[in-house]
Design an enzyme around this catalytic site. Structure first.
Site, PDB file in Angstrom:
ATOM      1  N   SER A 297      44.669  53.245  26.079  1.00  0.00           N
ATOM      2  CA  SER A 297      45.460  52.837  26.983  1.00  0.00           C
ATOM      3  C   SER A 297      46.986  52.844  25.877  1.00  0.00           C
ATOM      4  CB  SER A 297      45.704  51.849  27.126  1.00  0.00           C
ATOM      5  OG  SER A 297      44.450  51.342  28.372  1.00  0.00           O
TER       6      SER A 297
ATOM      7  N   HIS B 156      42.407  62.322  35.903  1.00  0.00           N
ATOM      8  CA  HIS B 156      42.818  61.103  34.763  1.00  0.00           C
ATOM      9  C   HIS B 156      42.580  62.691  33.627  1.00  0.00           C
ATOM     10  CE1 HIS B 156      41.913  57.136  35.824  1.00  0.00           C
ATOM     11  NE2 HIS B 156      42.656  57.464  36.728  1.00  0.00           N
TER      12      HIS B 156
ATOM     13  N   HIS C 122      34.120  53.127  31.221  1.00  0.00           N
ATOM     14  CA  HIS C 122      34.068  52.063  30.507  1.00  0.00           C
ATOM     15  C   HIS C 122      33.044  51.880  31.492  1.00  0.00           C
ATOM     16  CE1 HIS C 122      38.444  52.902  29.836  1.00  0.00           C
ATOM     17  NE2 HIS C 122      38.035  51.911  28.820  1.00  0.00           N
TER      18      HIS C 122
ATOM     19  N   TYR D 274      32.546  48.752  33.364  1.00  0.00           N
ATOM     20  CA  TYR D 274      33.026  48.679  34.554  1.00  0.00           C
ATOM     21  C   TYR D 274      33.154  49.529  35.570  1.00  0.00           C
ATOM     22  CZ  TYR D 274      37.891  50.136  33.277  1.00  0.00           C
ATOM     23  OH  TYR D 274      39.223  50.635  33.068  1.00  0.00           O
ATOM     24  N   GLU D 275      33.213  50.569  35.254  1.00  0.00           N
ATOM     25  CA  GLU D 275      33.164  51.566  35.924  1.00  0.00           C
ATOM     26  C   GLU D 275      31.589  51.956  37.242  1.00  0.00           C
ATOM     27  OE1 GLU D 275      35.142  54.963  34.401  1.00  0.00           O
ATOM     28  OE2 GLU D 275      35.307  54.434  32.984  1.00  0.00           O
TER      29      GLU D 275
ATOM     30  N   ALA E 104      43.322  48.803  23.865  1.00  0.00           N
ATOM     31  CA  ALA E 104      43.944  47.781  24.899  1.00  0.00           C
ATOM     32  C   ALA E 104      43.777  46.601  24.335  1.00  0.00           C
ATOM     33  CB  ALA E 104      45.102  48.375  25.978  1.00  0.00           C
TER      34      ALA E 104
ATOM     35  N   MET F 176      37.951  45.387  27.361  1.00  0.00           N
ATOM     36  CA  MET F 176      37.199  45.859  28.181  1.00  0.00           C
ATOM     37  C   MET F 176      36.011  47.490  27.387  1.00  0.00           C
ATOM     38  SD  MET F 176      38.619  45.199  31.939  1.00  0.00           S
ATOM     39  CE  MET F 176      39.720  43.617  32.059  1.00  0.00           C
ATOM     40  N   SER F 177      36.525  47.600  26.503  1.00  0.00           N
ATOM     41  CA  SER F 177      35.871  48.182  25.434  1.00  0.00           C
ATOM     42  C   SER F 177      35.218  48.911  24.697  1.00  0.00           C
ATOM     43  CB  SER F 177      36.769  49.950  25.785  1.00  0.00           C
ATOM     44  OG  SER F 177      37.564  49.631  24.989  1.00  0.00           O
TER      45      SER F 177
ATOM     46  N   ASN G 210      49.326  41.801  26.032  1.00  0.00           N
ATOM     47  CA  ASN G 210      49.240  40.719  26.487  1.00  0.00           C
ATOM     48  C   ASN G 210      48.775  39.491  26.113  1.00  0.00           C
ATOM     49  OD1 ASN G 210      47.109  41.955  27.988  1.00  0.00           O
ATOM     50  ND2 ASN G 210      46.572  40.168  28.179  1.00  0.00           N
TER      51      ASN G 210
ATOM     52  N   HIS H 295      47.140  44.750  36.069  1.00  0.00           N
ATOM     53  CA  HIS H 295      46.763  46.140  35.042  1.00  0.00           C
ATOM     54  C   HIS H 295      47.869  46.667  35.200  1.00  0.00           C
ATOM     55  CE1 HIS H 295      44.629  49.693  33.591  1.00  0.00           C
ATOM     56  NE2 HIS H 295      45.467  49.572  34.681  1.00  0.00           N
TER      57      HIS H 295
HETATM   58  N1  HPA Z   1      42.075  41.401  28.585  1.00  0.00           N
HETATM   59  C1  HPA Z   1      40.784  42.302  28.920  1.00  0.00           C
HETATM   60  N2  HPA Z   1      41.143  43.518  29.223  1.00  0.00           N
HETATM   61  C2  HPA Z   1      42.500  43.856  28.540  1.00  0.00           C
HETATM   62  C3  HPA Z   1      43.387  42.649  28.369  1.00  0.00           C
HETATM   63  C4  HPA Z   1      43.060  41.252  28.785  1.00  0.00           C
HETATM   64  O1  HPA Z   1      44.131  40.634  28.503  1.00  0.00           O
HETATM   65  N3  HPA Z   1      44.465  43.159  27.946  1.00  0.00           N
HETATM   66  C5  HPA Z   1      44.321  44.554  28.289  1.00  0.00           C
HETATM   67  N4  HPA Z   1      42.832  44.781  28.189  1.00  0.00           N
END
Ligand code: HPA
Length: 278
Positions: free
Chosen positions: A34, A65, A87, A89-90, A117, A212-213, A236, A248
């Site tokens: 991302s 996508h 990912h 988590y999918e 990201a 998460m990757s 963030n 998200h």
């Molecule tokens: N946590 C997990 N994955 C993320 C975050 C986060 O704060 N920001 C972007 N991907």
């Protein structure tokens, strides 16, 4: 668990397709996370191919996508971009990128640049800043190599993020006057964001960013014999470190806002590989 009996023919077919369409492999591959997709706009003579044409690549489950490769040149450096990653988590499966990474290796790629990201655990890396991944923490302790055979499954993960390439990236950032922090990336399985307590624990472990990757892919790439470099875009402050609730949407908005600068640096990085012994 990877089923090598099924995966191997898919890799062979994918490599044949890549070789017949694009000739010899570029030495550099980039996995786009991302915020980083803008790097593709820097590619000259770009040619795209959807993952659906490459049986070893992750097959998209959601219509709409972007899941494709883009092959071309930045400056003097040929490159293949992977837009779209699987990912964990999918599906719970952390092996989703095995076929793609092994195809790249067999085709002749030498280096994989991973981008993502992340949430920042450090106030000196506010949203919008970039971090070079020096090391990672596999918090879920999941491995895509479970079930693999042979002694080379015991992969050395010290300097998994190539030390020479990191030096090269830091020097480039300095030349470009770009603040590039270096730190440790912690993998959280997701898809839920972390609790504030988890983030305090990760910080105590020495993590600087959370996402998460990336970690399963780095393990797969090192097992395949690819060099790895990693770049994280802070979207963030991690859970509990700012008053803002994590969503998200918030991470996507920040990724979009800072994406141009991140992508320009990524393009400069790819271009700077030309002439290096990779
Ligand atoms: N946590 C997990 N994955 C993320 C975050 C986060 O704060 N920001 C972007 N991907």
């Amino acid at each position: 668990m990877i089923d090598n009996k099924t995966l191997d023919p898919a890799i062979t077919a994918s490599v044949e397709k890549l070789q017949s369409l694009f000739g010899n492999a570029p030495e550099v591959a980039v996995v786009l996370g991302s915020g980083w997709a803008g790097a593709v706009s820097h590619v000259q003579d770009a040619r795209n191919l959807p993952y659906t044409e490459l049986p070893a690549f992750p097959q998209p489950k959601v219509e709409g996508h972007v899941n494709e490769i883009v092959v071309g040149t930045i400056g003097e450096q040929r490159v293949i971009f992977l837009r779209g990653r699987a990912h964990t988590y999918e599906s719970g499966d952390c092996t989703g990128m095995a076929g793609a990474l092994r195809s790249l290796k067999r085709w002749g790629v030498k280096v994989v640049v991973q981008t993502n990201a992340s949430g920042s655990l450090r106030s000196h890396m506010p949203p919008g800043s970039l971090m070079l991944i020096a090391d990672h923490i596999n918090a879920p302790q999941r491995s895509p190599l479970v079930g693999e055979q042979g002694s080379h499954r015991f992969v050395d993960m010290v300097n998994a993020y190539d030390a020479d390439l990191r030096k090269h990236a830091l020097a480039l950032a300095k030349r470009e006057n770009l603040m590039l922090g270096e730190g440790t990336y912690c993998w959280a399985l997701g898809p839920q964001f972390e609790t504030a307590a988890e983030i305090r624990m990760f910080a105590a472990w020495g993590a600087d960013a959370v996402g998460m990757s990336t970690v399963p892919e780095t393990i797969l790439a090192r097992h395949a014999g690819l060099k790895v470099l990693g770049l994280a875009l802070m979207t963030n402050m991690a859970a509990g470190l700012s008053a803002e609730a994590l969503t998200h949407d918030l991470t996507l908005k920040q990724a979009q806002m800072s994406g141009e600068r991140a992508s320009a640096f990524l393009a400069a990085l790819v271009s700077s590989f030309a002439g290096l012994e990779l």
